[in-house]
Design a protein around this motif. Structure first.
Motif, short mmCIF file in Angstrom:
data_model
loop_
_atom_site.label_atom_id
_atom_site.label_comp_id
_atom_site.label_asym_id
_atom_site.label_seq_id
_atom_site.Cartn_x
_atom_site.Cartn_y
_atom_site.Cartn_z
N PRO A 146 0.82 -1.21 0.00
CA PRO A 146 0.00 0.00 0.00
C PRO A 146 0.85 1.26 0.00
O PRO A 146 2.09 1.20 0.13
N ALA A 147 0.22 2.40 -0.16
CA ALA A 147 0.92 3.68 -0.07
C ALA A 147 1.50 3.83 1.33
O ALA A 147 0.82 3.58 2.33
N CYS A 148 2.78 4.21 1.40
CA CYS A 148 3.45 4.32 2.69
C CYS A 148 4.21 5.64 2.77
O CYS A 148 4.68 6.17 1.76
N GLU A 149 4.34 6.14 3.98
CA GLU A 149 5.12 7.36 4.19
C GLU A 149 6.60 7.02 4.20
O GLU A 149 7.06 6.18 4.97
N ARG A 150 7.35 7.68 3.35
CA ARG A 150 8.79 7.45 3.27
C ARG A 150 9.51 8.20 4.40
O ARG A 150 8.92 9.08 5.04
N LEU A 155 5.00 10.49 0.22
CA LEU A 155 4.13 9.31 0.22
C LEU A 155 4.37 8.49 -1.04
O LEU A 155 4.35 9.01 -2.16
N SER A 156 4.62 7.21 -0.85
CA SER A 156 4.80 6.32 -2.01
C SER A 156 3.43 5.97 -2.59
O SER A 156 2.39 6.17 -1.95
N LYS A 157 3.44 5.41 -3.78
CA LYS A 157 2.20 4.95 -4.40
C LYS A 157 2.05 3.45 -4.21
O LYS A 157 3.04 2.73 -4.13
N PRO A 158 0.81 2.96 -4.12
CA PRO A 158 0.63 1.50 -4.05
C PRO A 158 1.28 0.85 -5.27
O PRO A 158 1.17 1.35 -6.39
N GLY A 170 9.07 2.20 3.38
CA GLY A 170 8.43 2.94 4.47
C GLY A 170 8.67 2.37 5.84
O GLY A 170 7.87 2.62 6.76
N GLY A 171 9.76 1.61 6.03
CA GLY A 171 10.11 1.12 7.35
C GLY A 171 9.15 0.05 7.86
O GLY A 171 8.35 -0.52 7.12
N PRO A 172 9.20 -0.23 9.17
CA PRO A 172 8.36 -1.27 9.76
C PRO A 172 6.87 -1.07 9.53
O PRO A 172 6.14 -2.04 9.31
#
Length: 428
Positions: A146-150, A155-158, A170-172
């Protein structure tokens, strides 16, 4: 009659009490020694209690809380799965082994500042604490992340990618959300362990016994082992669970099997030596454990970690199951993996409902349901490449949802795996 003028000492009906009666000094001395002894005991109790409190606080401060991951997950609470009615009281813990090369891990090469999840295990503790299931998630399996905060706040895209890339993206928090999305299982707690932390943990229990079927000589893994039963300590143990290319067929699937055997041996050692009941053995283990992990706020206290170990200690090793989520070579790239359906969906559905999972020895005969999307069995090789990219025409989330909704979900197949009571050397 003549008076008797002889002098006599005066008489007194009440004799003086200044001198104690014969033998009365002994009880008084006994009372004095009792008071001294009681005072000494009280002092020792206070001193011991103080030392224990200091030790407890020291261990408690060792644990690093991953507040940033907690913050990100709390902000996305509405998107996370809820617990099913049949799994109340059960707990799901995600164990993440990071290949971070920063700090003390820099000696293992690679680029500092980047990290992927080298190992990921979803540990399910049943509500009645009578059984546990540990599922390895293949690092190279293709999943929709899913979209995650870098780390830089963007914000990344799915996207469809290898599972271990989620940790780098986006880490853990990103890895946890990817697991929750593909499995539908709520992750209650997480623990992150790096290379140095792993070595410290192994050394704290005096090493872990393994069975090496053939000699291992791997320069990259810093491993040089003869065949046979042996006890591995820090650096050797790390090399053993990391080695891949030069052992067996070089697959990550075999490496996950070795990791599971290693964890099973660790559980047997802790249980057989009564580590949790022996203060002399417990202290170095607790000190190593609390110094080596990074955990969520709900688990980052000595009391919470101790409760978790007590839960695991109470489960018979024969009821602790290790397995890998069913996988096979990815249909568009044989160097990557994809989940086998409907088996993987049925596995996760069983854990969601807090049902035990049956396993059979790796390599033994079985007849699991074929993958309806491929028309082939789970051991089939990769399909010919179709389409321009690795994600063409594939939706892992949709496949997982369809498998979870399968009518046979209440009767999942028996999976390849092992229980913690099985000695790996028995098979050689």
């Amino acid at each position: 009659m003549a008076e008797d003028d002889t002098e006599h000492p005066p008489t007194d009906e009440n004799p003086p009490t200044d001198a104690p009666p014969s033998g009365s000094g002994r009880p008084r001395r006994r009372r004095r020694w009792l008071l001294i002894t009681a005072g000494a005991v009280a002092f020792l109790l206070v001193a011991t209690g103080t030392l224990l409190w200091i030790a407890y606080r020291a261990l408690d401060r060792n644990i690093r809380t991953d507040s940033e991951t907690d913050r990100l997950l709390a902000r996305l609470e509405a998107e996370r799965p809820s617990r099913t009615a049949g799994a109340r009281g059960a707990e799901n813990l995600l164990l993440i082994g990071s290949d971070d090369r920063s700090g003390a891990n820099g000696s293992y090469g690679g680029e500092a500042g980047t990290a992927r999840s080298d190992t990921t295990i979803l540990l399910h503790l049943a509500a009645d604490r009578k059984h546990a299931t540990a599922v390895s998630v293949p690092r190279d399996v293709m999943v929709t992340v899913p979209a995650c905060e870098r780390p830089d706040g963007s914000l990344s895209k799915p996207a469809l990618m290898q599972f271990n890339w989620a940790f780098e993206t986006g880490g853990p928090a990103c890895s946890i959300r990817a697991v929750e999305q593909l499995s539908g299982i709520r992750v209650d707690h997480y623990v992150i362990l790096d290379f140095s932390g792993f070595k410290t943990m192994v050394d704290s229990v005096g090493g872990v016994e393994v069975c090496v079927p053939q000699p291992i000589h791997d320069k990259d893994a810093r491993l040089d082992l003869p065949a046979g039963r042996q006890t591995l300590h820090g650096e050797q143990a790390l090399g053993y669970v990391r080695v891949r290319e030069t052992l067996g067929n070089g697959s990550d699937t075999q490496r996950m099997g070795r990791q599971q055997q290693f964890l099973a041996s660790l559980i047997r050692k802790v249980q057989s030596q009564d580590v949790l009941l022996n203060p002399a053995k417990l202290w170095p283990v607790l000190n190593a454990a609390t110094s080596s992990v990074r955990a969520d706020g709900g688990l980052s206290s000595l009391g919470a970690l101790y409760d978790l170990t007590q839960d695991l200690r109470g489960i018979p090793s024969a009821d602790v199951v290790f397995l890998t989520a069913p996988r096979r070579p990815y249909r568009y790239d044989s160097d990557r993996d994809e989940f086998v359906q409907p088996s993987t969906g049925q596995l996760f559905a069983a854990l969601r409902d807090d049902r035990p999972v049956a396993v059979r020895p790796p390599g033994s005969a079985s007849s699991p349901a074929p993958d309806p999307g491929s028309g082939r069995g789970p051991d089939a090789g990769p399909k010919p490449s179709r389409g321009p990219g690795p994600g063409a025409g594939v939706d892992p989330a949709a496949e997982m949802a369809a498998a979870s909704a399968s009518p046979s979900v209440t009767d999942p197949p028996t999976f390849e795996g092992r229980t913690a009571d099985v000695d790996a050397c028995a098979a050689h």
